[in-house]
Design a protein around this motif. Structure first.
Motif, short mmCIF file in Angstrom:
data_model
loop_
_atom_site.label_atom_id
_atom_site.label_comp_id
_atom_site.label_asym_id
_atom_site.label_seq_id
_atom_site.Cartn_x
_atom_site.Cartn_y
_atom_site.Cartn_z
N THR A 61 29.94 43.29 44.95
CA THR A 61 31.33 43.24 45.36
C THR A 61 31.74 41.78 45.53
O THR A 61 30.89 40.88 45.56
N ALA A 62 33.03 41.55 45.67
CA ALA A 62 33.51 40.18 45.89
C ALA A 62 32.92 39.62 47.18
O ALA A 62 32.51 38.45 47.23
N LEU A 63 32.85 40.43 48.23
CA LEU A 63 32.29 39.96 49.50
C LEU A 63 30.81 39.64 49.36
O LEU A 63 30.33 38.63 49.89
N GLN A 64 30.07 40.48 48.67
CA GLN A 64 28.65 40.19 48.45
C GLN A 64 28.48 38.88 47.70
O GLN A 64 27.59 38.08 48.03
N SER A 65 29.34 38.63 46.71
CA SER A 65 29.29 37.36 45.99
C SER A 65 29.58 36.20 46.93
O SER A 65 28.89 35.17 46.90
N ASP A 66 30.61 36.35 47.78
CA ASP A 66 30.94 35.31 48.75
C ASP A 66 29.77 35.03 49.68
O ASP A 66 29.45 33.87 49.96
N ILE A 67 29.14 36.09 50.16
CA ILE A 67 28.01 35.92 51.07
C ILE A 67 26.90 35.12 50.42
O ILE A 67 26.34 34.20 51.02
N LEU A 68 26.58 35.45 49.18
CA LEU A 68 25.53 34.72 48.48
C LEU A 68 25.88 33.24 48.34
O LEU A 68 25.03 32.37 48.58
N LEU A 69 27.13 32.95 47.99
CA LEU A 69 27.54 31.56 47.82
C LEU A 69 27.55 30.79 49.14
O LEU A 69 27.12 29.64 49.19
N VAL A 70 28.02 31.44 50.20
CA VAL A 70 28.04 30.78 51.52
C VAL A 70 26.62 30.48 51.98
O VAL A 70 26.32 29.36 52.41
N LEU A 71 25.75 31.46 51.88
CA LEU A 71 24.37 31.24 52.33
C LEU A 71 23.65 30.22 51.45
O LEU A 71 22.84 29.44 51.96
N SER A 128 44.60 34.93 43.96
CA SER A 128 44.40 36.37 43.85
C SER A 128 43.87 36.74 42.47
O SER A 128 42.93 37.55 42.35
N ARG A 129 44.43 36.15 41.44
CA ARG A 129 43.99 36.47 40.07
C ARG A 129 42.55 35.99 39.83
O ARG A 129 41.76 36.69 39.19
N LEU A 130 42.22 34.80 40.35
CA LEU A 130 40.85 34.31 40.18
C LEU A 130 39.88 35.19 40.95
O LEU A 130 38.83 35.58 40.42
N ARG A 131 40.23 35.55 42.16
CA ARG A 131 39.36 36.42 42.96
C ARG A 131 39.18 37.78 42.27
O ARG A 131 38.07 38.31 42.23
N ASP A 132 40.25 38.33 41.72
CA ASP A 132 40.15 39.61 41.00
C ASP A 132 39.23 39.49 39.79
O ASP A 132 38.43 40.38 39.51
N ALA A 133 39.37 38.39 39.06
CA ALA A 133 38.53 38.18 37.87
C ALA A 133 37.06 38.06 38.28
O ALA A 133 36.17 38.64 37.63
N VAL A 134 36.79 37.32 39.36
CA VAL A 134 35.41 37.19 39.86
C VAL A 134 34.90 38.56 40.29
O VAL A 134 33.78 38.96 39.96
N ARG A 135 35.72 39.30 41.04
CA ARG A 135 35.32 40.62 41.52
C ARG A 135 34.96 41.54 40.36
O ARG A 135 33.91 42.18 40.37
N ARG A 136 35.83 41.59 39.35
CA ARG A 136 35.58 42.48 38.20
C ARG A 136 34.30 42.10 37.47
O ARG A 136 33.47 42.97 37.18
N ARG A 137 34.14 40.82 37.18
CA ARG A 137 32.95 40.41 36.42
C ARG A 137 31.68 40.51 37.24
O ARG A 137 30.63 40.90 36.73
N ALA A 138 31.74 40.15 38.53
CA ALA A 138 30.54 40.25 39.38
C ALA A 138 30.12 41.71 39.51
O ALA A 138 28.92 42.01 39.50
N GLN A 139 31.09 42.59 39.61
CA GLN A 139 30.77 44.03 39.69
C GLN A 139 30.16 44.51 38.38
O GLN A 139 29.13 45.18 38.37
N ARG A 140 30.80 44.14 37.28
CA ARG A 140 30.35 44.61 35.96
C ARG A 140 28.98 44.01 35.59
O ARG A 140 28.09 44.72 35.14
N GLU A 141 28.82 42.70 35.80
CA GLU A 141 27.61 42.03 35.33
C GLU A 141 26.45 42.09 36.31
O GLU A 141 25.29 42.10 35.90
N PHE A 142 26.76 42.09 37.63
CA PHE A 142 25.69 42.00 38.63
C PHE A 142 25.66 43.16 39.61
O PHE A 142 24.76 43.26 40.44
#
Length: 146
Positions: A39-49, A22-36
């Protein structure tokens, strides 16, 4: 306490695994939102594809652990940003494959680098990160069975 005091209880270990994830996912969500602006789901989609190639939305939803309507909204946002596109499925013309654009591939690499950076920080002080990685992979396989 009884028994081996260095062996955590299954309940405590389970709680720690959930909290760490949960903490890692929150950290990824915060930074992905701030830097790029993702959302966390959009990041997941990019990585899966990026790792699996194109997929139909139900496959993508399953891979990301969400329902199809949720993934549809995230894919719509990705299409608007030029990160993903929908292409008619060759096997079933009623379906659309979702694939990364060149910009999506570049963004997926940026998300990977962000996760690697956060993982390095999270592993600070861990004596055997390779053993931890192997153990977590086994935990994942065990959970996928049931």
């Amino acid at each position: 306490m009884t028994g081996d005091e260095t062996t955590p209880s299954p309940l405590g270990l389970g709680r720690d695994l959930m909290l760490a994830g949960s903490r890692l996912r929150d950290a990824v969500r915060r930074r992905a939102q701030r830097e790029f602006g993702l959302t966390a789901l959009q990041s997941d989609i990019l990585l899966v594809l990026a790792s699996r190639g194109s997929m139909i939305s139900t496959e993508l939803a399953s891979a990301c652990g969400v329902n199809a309507s949720t993934v549809t909204h995230a894919v719509d946002a990705g299409v608007e940003r030029g990160l993903v596109l929908r292409v008619r499925n060759e096997a079933d013309r009623r379906l659309a494959d979702i694939a990364l654009t060149p910009a999506g591939k570049r963004m997926a690499e940026r998300v990977r680098a962000l996760i690697a950076d956060l993982a390095r920080a999270a592993l600070e002080g861990v004596d055997q990160p390779g053993l931890l990685a192997e153990s977590l992979a086994q935990v994942t396989r065990n959970l996928e069975k049931g």
